[in-house]
Each structure stands twice: as C-alpha cells, then as structure tokens.
Scaffold this active site. Structure first.
Site, PDB file in Angstrom:
ATOM      1  CE  LYS A   1      -1.853   2.991   2.059  1.00  0.00           C
ATOM      2  NZ  LYS A   1      -1.634   4.417   1.700  1.00  0.00           N
TER       3      LYS A   1
ATOM      4  CD  GLU B   1      13.198   1.301   7.926  1.00  0.00           C
ATOM      5  OE1 GLU B   1      13.689   0.188   7.734  1.00  0.00           O
ATOM      6  OE2 GLU B   1      13.264   2.238   7.103  1.00  0.00           O
TER       7      GLU B   1
ATOM      8  CB  CYS C   1      13.441   9.240   8.282  1.00  0.00           C
ATOM      9  SG  CYS C   1      14.437   8.092   7.332  1.00  0.00           S
TER      10      CYS C   1
ATOM     11  CD  GLU D   1       9.961  13.411  11.203  1.00  0.00           C
ATOM     12  OE1 GLU D   1       8.787  13.023  11.326  1.00  0.00           O
ATOM     13  OE2 GLU D   1      10.859  12.715  10.708  1.00  0.00           O
TER      14      GLU D   1
HETATM   15  P1  NAD Z   1       2.460   8.735   7.298  1.00  0.00           P
HETATM   16  O1  NAD Z   1       2.638   7.980   8.564  1.00  0.00           O
HETATM   17  O2  NAD Z   1       1.453   9.820   7.258  1.00  0.00           O
HETATM   18  O3  NAD Z   1       2.033   7.740   6.109  1.00  0.00           O
HETATM   19  C1  NAD Z   1       2.839   6.639   5.757  1.00  0.00           C
HETATM   20  C2  NAD Z   1       1.942   5.562   5.171  1.00  0.00           C
HETATM   21  O4  NAD Z   1       1.068   5.088   6.180  1.00  0.00           O
HETATM   22  C3  NAD Z   1       1.065   6.019   4.013  1.00  0.00           C
HETATM   23  O5  NAD Z   1       1.039   5.008   3.035  1.00  0.00           O
HETATM   24  C4  NAD Z   1      -0.288   6.173   4.671  1.00  0.00           C
HETATM   25  O6  NAD Z   1      -1.368   6.013   3.782  1.00  0.00           O
HETATM   26  C5  NAD Z   1      -0.264   5.052   5.688  1.00  0.00           C
HETATM   27  N1  NAD Z   1      -1.188   5.199   6.814  1.00  0.00           N
HETATM   28  C6  NAD Z   1      -1.640   6.351   7.390  1.00  0.00           C
HETATM   29  N2  NAD Z   1      -2.485   6.059   8.397  1.00  0.00           N
HETATM   30  C7  NAD Z   1      -2.565   4.703   8.463  1.00  0.00           C
HETATM   31  C8  NAD Z   1      -3.281   3.806   9.306  1.00  0.00           C
HETATM   32  N3  NAD Z   1      -4.091   4.223  10.273  1.00  0.00           N
HETATM   33  N4  NAD Z   1      -3.107   2.481   9.104  1.00  0.00           N
HETATM   34  C9  NAD Z   1      -2.277   2.019   8.138  1.00  0.00           C
HETATM   35  N5  NAD Z   1      -1.608   2.827   7.298  1.00  0.00           N
HETATM   36  C10 NAD Z   1      -1.740   4.157   7.467  1.00  0.00           C
HETATM   37  O7  NAD Z   1       3.893   9.237   6.885  1.00  0.00           O
HETATM   38  P2  NAD Z   1       4.291  10.198   5.681  1.00  0.00           P
HETATM   39  O8  NAD Z   1       3.839  11.574   6.016  1.00  0.00           O
HETATM   40  O9  NAD Z   1       3.835   9.569   4.403  1.00  0.00           O
HETATM   41  O10 NAD Z   1       5.896  10.098   5.699  1.00  0.00           O
HETATM   42  C11 NAD Z   1       6.711  10.918   6.448  1.00  0.00           C
HETATM   43  C12 NAD Z   1       7.159  10.237   7.732  1.00  0.00           C
HETATM   44  O11 NAD Z   1       7.869   9.033   7.434  1.00  0.00           O
HETATM   45  C13 NAD Z   1       8.128  11.075   8.544  1.00  0.00           C
HETATM   46  O12 NAD Z   1       7.787  11.034   9.897  1.00  0.00           O
HETATM   47  C14 NAD Z   1       9.470  10.392   8.324  1.00  0.00           C
HETATM   48  O13 NAD Z   1      10.436  10.598   9.324  1.00  0.00           O
HETATM   49  C15 NAD Z   1       9.052   8.970   8.223  1.00  0.00           C
HETATM   50  N6  NAD Z   1      10.094   8.175   7.550  1.00  0.00           N
HETATM   51  C16 NAD Z   1      10.888   7.350   8.309  1.00  0.00           C
HETATM   52  C17 NAD Z   1      11.916   6.614   7.713  1.00  0.00           C
HETATM   53  C18 NAD Z   1      12.821   5.735   8.546  1.00  0.00           C
HETATM   54  O14 NAD Z   1      13.559   4.967   7.959  1.00  0.00           O
HETATM   55  N7  NAD Z   1      12.803   5.822   9.860  1.00  0.00           N
HETATM   56  C19 NAD Z   1      12.115   6.712   6.342  1.00  0.00           C
HETATM   57  C20 NAD Z   1      11.288   7.556   5.605  1.00  0.00           C
HETATM   58  C21 NAD Z   1      10.275   8.272   6.231  1.00  0.00           C
END
Ligand code: NAD
Length: 503
Positions: free
Chosen positions: A191, A266, A300, A397
């Site tokens: 997804k 992550e 991240c 963040e």
């Molecule tokens: P997000 O958590 O909003 O969304 C990520 C994914 O989760 C999307 O596909 C979204 O549709 C899905 N999602 C949202 N709510 C959900 C739920 N209730 N159940 C299941 N899936 C759900 O994150 P974002 O805004 O897309 O990405 C940015 C974030 O990702 C930042 O916090 C960043 O630090 C983090 N990130 C971490 C790493 C790492 O390796 N630690 C790498 C890249 C990004």
C-alpha cells in the site's frame, strides 16, 4: 533545448499512459479498479496540476489482495532460492533499464530534485541485487548439539506480509522493504502513500515483466485510514513493514493487536549533528548542509538539529547562513536544482507554520522563513538560530528544509541536549578526538551514528531507530529476521531416558 525542457518532454511521454488510464490496483496478476469504483486524484507539487486518477481502495480490495498473496505463498516459498534470486536480479535489471522514467516520474509526483532521484532509482536496483544474492542463505540456521539431541535451527518465511510506505523517496523505500520480503519467500501486499502512487505502479510492471509469479506482489492504492488500516487488520497478513510517522506507527500497533501482527517500524526523527570545536569544520559544514537541505529535508535521517560548541558557534552559523542562502530552489526536473517543492499543501502548511512558531518561541530566522513563488509548494531553505532545546522547533519533526541550531558548552551538555528528545533515529558526531567520539557514540541515544561523516548507506549494516523512531532493523540479515520465523528441531541422537508416567 535546455536540460529542464528535455526532461519535461520525456516526462510527458512517460506520464501519458497514466493520464489516460489512471493508476489501478494490481491483484493476483490483474489490473483492477477499486471494487467500489472509487478513485482519487493525485497532483504534482510543482504546479498543483492533475497527474492522474488513482484507485481508492477499501477493505474488499485488501481482502482480494490478501487472498491473492495467500494463494501465491506456498509455491513462492517452495521455489528454489536460486530461482527467486534470478527473478529478483531481473527486477534489478528492469529498474536500471527504466531508471530515468522512475526518476522523472518520482520528481513530478513528489517534488524531489532529479539530481537526487536518479540515484534513488538506482539504489532501488541495488536493494534488489543485495537481497537477491542473500536469498540463498535466508534459510540457513545453526547446529546446537546437546547431550542427547542434535538441535538444528532453520528459518521459514512468515507468510504474506503488508508493506506500507510513505511519500518521501517512495520508490527507494518500497524496494528496501519489498526486496527482502520476496527474497525471504514471503508474498506481499503493498500500500503506497496516497500522495505519491506513480512509481509503485512502475515497480509492479517491472515485477510482472521479470517473471514474478502472479499474486506474489500485489499493489493496492488508497488512503491510510481505509486501505492501510484494513491491511494492518487482515488476519491473512502475518506482518506489517511500515515506514512513516511515529503517530501512524502507534495506530498500526493498535490496529494489528487483534491479529497479533508482527510489526517493523521505521518512523520519524529529529536527528542531532554535534560539531565540536576540534572538528574539521569545513567538512562538518558540508555534511550538515547536505543532510538537511538535500531531498527537500523530507528525509527521516536528516540532521535537523545542529548542536554547535559555543567557541565555534558564531563563526559556523555565519558560514552556514551564506551557504543556505545560496541553495538553488527550483523546478525538480532541472538538474541544477538543489531544493524542489514540498510534497503537498498540508505538508507545506505544516512546514511553513513553524516559521511563525520559531518567532513566537523567541528564536531568530537567520535564513529563509518564507514561501518562494506563488504556485507550487516551494519554500526557502530555512535556518533557525538562538533556539533552545525546549522549543517546538527543536523537539518536533518538521520534515522540511528547516534546520534548528543550538549551542552547547561541553560534551555532557551536548549529550544532554542531543538525548532530551523523544526520537532516536540517527546522530552525527564531528570531532577529531577519538576518545571523545567513543564516549559520545556510546551514550548518544540513536539507532545509527556516523562519526565525521554524513549518512552513507551500507546495505549489510543495521538500519533503524530507537525510542519513537522505530522498532526493528533492516539491512543485512536483520531484514530476514523480520520476514522469517525461526524454527528449532531437536533430533534424538540415541535412546535417552524419557520420564515414564502412569506405570
Ligand atoms: P504517514 O505515517 O502519514 O504515512 C505513511 C503511510 O502510512 C502512508 O502510506 C499512509 O497512507 C499510511 N497510513 C496512514 N495512516 C494509516 C493507518 N491508520 N493504518 C495504516 N496505514 C496508514 O507518513 P508520511 O507523512 O507519508 O511520511 C513521512 C514520515 O515518514 C516522517 O515522519 C518520516 O520521518 C518517516 N520516515 C521514516 C523513515 C525511517 O527509515 N525511519 C524513512 C522515511 C520516512
């Protein structure tokens, strides 16, 4: 024709079919609309123009994809590892062959600059090659003989897994999860983030062209609270590999509780780069600038908190301001661009909201702090100084090209500031004092630490965070620990005494 115009012309060719057909799901080898027929539109952050419509999936679509993944699992796990290796190498070949298309589409979909995205596409191929070769040893175990038994361990793939990815460098991150899952023998339902669906579709096509059997990789588009949630709750999905925000990770843990889902997270970061007075300041400056202002700061592992020792702080900040003001903000398809637009309006509003927060909290905006242009989500690279660690700009963040500079007096002060935060993903230490580097790296609360270096990827090393930054590790053999179950088998080596009951 300029490089930008050439890239735009190529992009238009690549996007033409998406504009015509939209992006459907891909389940059990078939392209399918959402069962409800619902779609949503995805827009480019460059000029807010429509890219295409995308299937808006729900629980029924997830059910169908989970079933396809379950049906495909027995044959995929039983396939000879050498054959799995061959298919994954073909996928790497396919990614390399379409690297330009992936890079240009990703730039248009996410706003990331092409100078970084062309490498990110190739890193996706590297991820496939790395785990393809490891497929041969994925099931290896240990021999642990005891007095009466020959104990052996082996690993088996856990089953169908869900992969949920974010919108920052979505292609590279999805390969980082999908490649080890497939190499381990798992089948996958992916997804992707609703804000960046294009390259996940391209990866699916590459998988099909590479001979990946139907149902082994399934793509379901949609929103997190609908499709994502259904995936995390599905009983046939044995584990969820998730990259995204910490608060979403927490929701997923709750959603997966009823089905005892194994999770790998992550999550977010607010990572310190600590610069001591004895460091190579030129290199520290290069690394600090690169780690926060590349990839639009939507990274991240970005070094979003700069900790400077008092004695060098003023001069370092002065040189930093000069560099930040020269960063080239522009069209992501222009190879000269260093900083493109932020992914979408909500995120743009979040990032720019911190400009006001910084002023309210009493910090100084020493560079940037404003929108650039009137359309698209461009912001000037921004530096906050005169900040303290209790401010929101130092604790939260921001996930944009925004750096908060703090000052410290000595090692212990630096450590206290660095560790007083909920996150613990990465840390960067700049010093030429070896024993200090050892002391600080031992005490710094982070899953990954680089000394006198920016973040340099090395696939055999463990990647992941502590505290609110994550659970579990990727990379090397750690990925297989997540996607596989350990099994112990004890073979009696003779006729050892078995306790007799009921005699
Ligand atoms: P997000 O958590 O909003 O969304 C990520 C994914 O989760 C999307 O596909 C979204 O549709 C899905 N999602 C949202 N709510 C959900 C739920 N209730 N159940 C299941 N899936 C759900 O994150 P974002 O805004 O897309 O990405 C940015 C974030 O990702 C930042 O916090 C960043 O630090 C983090 N990130 C971490 C790493 C790492 O390796 N630690 C790498 C890249 C990004």
């Amino acid at each position: 024709m300029s490089d930008l115009d050439q890239n735009l012309a190529k992009l238009n060719q690549y996007l033409a079919r998406f504009r015509g057909q939209g992006i459907e799901n891909h389940i059990g080898g078939k392209n399918l609309p959402a069962i409800s027929g619902a779609t949503f539109n995805t827009h480019s952050p460059v000029d807010e123009s429509l890219i295409c419509s995308v299937a808006k999936s729900g629980k029924k679509d997830i059910d169908a994809a989970a079933q396809a993944a379950r049906n495909a699992f027995p044959a995929w796990q039983d396939l000879q590892a050498t054959e799995r290796r061959g298919i994954l190498h073909s996928m790497a070949d396919g990614i390399e062959a379409r690297a330009e298309e992936i890079a240009l589409c990703e730039c248009w979909d996410t706003g990331q600059a092409v100078r970084f995205m062309s490498k990110a596409a190739l890193r996706g191929a590297e991820n496939f090659r790395f785990f393809a070769d490891r497929a041969l040893s994925a099931r290896d175990g240990q021999v642990l003989p005891s007095a009466t038994l020959m104990n052996v361990t082996t690993r088996k793939p856990i089953g169908p897994v869900g992969v949920i990815t974010p919108w920052n460098t979505p292609f590279m991150l999805s390969t980082w999860k999908i490649a080890p899952a497939l190499a381990a023998g798992c089948t996958v339902v992916h997804k992707p983030a609703e804000f960046s669906p294009v390259t996940a579709r391209i990866l699916m096509e590459i998988a099909e062209d590479s001979g990946l059997p139907k149902g082994v990789l399934n793509l379901v588009n949609g929103f997190g609270d609908e499709a994502g949630k259904a995936l995390t709750e599905h009983p046939d999905i044995k584990a969820i590999a998730f990259v995204g925000e910490s608060k979403t990770g927490s929701m997923i843990m709750k959603q997966g509780a009823d089905t005892l889902k194994r999770v790998h997270f992550e999550l977010g970061g607010k990572n310190p780069v600590i610069v001591f007075e004895d460091a190579d300041l030129e290199r520290a400056l290069d690394a600090a600038v690169f780690m926060i202002y590349s990839l639009n700061g939507e990274r991240c592992t970005s070094s979003s908190r700069l900790l400077l020792q008092d004695s060098i702080a003023a001069e370092f900040e002065g040189r930093l301001i000069e560099r930040v003001n020269k960063i080239k903000v522009g069209h992501p398809l222009d190879p000269a661009t260093e900083l493109g637009p932020l992914i979408h309006k909500t995120h743009f509003d979040k990032v720019t909201g911190y400009f006001e927060t910084a002023l309210k909290e009493g910090a100084t905006i020493s560079a940037g702090g404003k929108q650039i242009g009137e359309s698209g989500y461009f912001v000037a690279p921004t530096l906050f100084t005169n900040a303290s660690n209790d401010m929101k700009i130092a604790q939260e963040e921001i996930f944009g090209p925004v750096l908060t500079a703090l000052r410290f007096s000595d090692e212990w002060d630096a450590l206290e500031i660095a560790n007083e935060i909920k996150y613990g993903l990465t840390g960067y230490i700049w010093t030429n004092d070896l024993t200090r580097a050892l002391r600080i790296s031992d005490r710094l609360e982070a899953g990954m630490i680089w000394v006198n270096s920016e973040n340099v990827r090395h696939l055999p090393t463990p990647f992941g965070g502590i505290k609110a930054s994550g659970i579990g590790r990727d990379g090397g053999d750690w990925s297989f620990d997540f996607y596989m179950e350990q099994k112990h088998i004890g073979f009696a080596t003779g006729s050892h005494k078995i306790p007799k009951l009921g005699i």
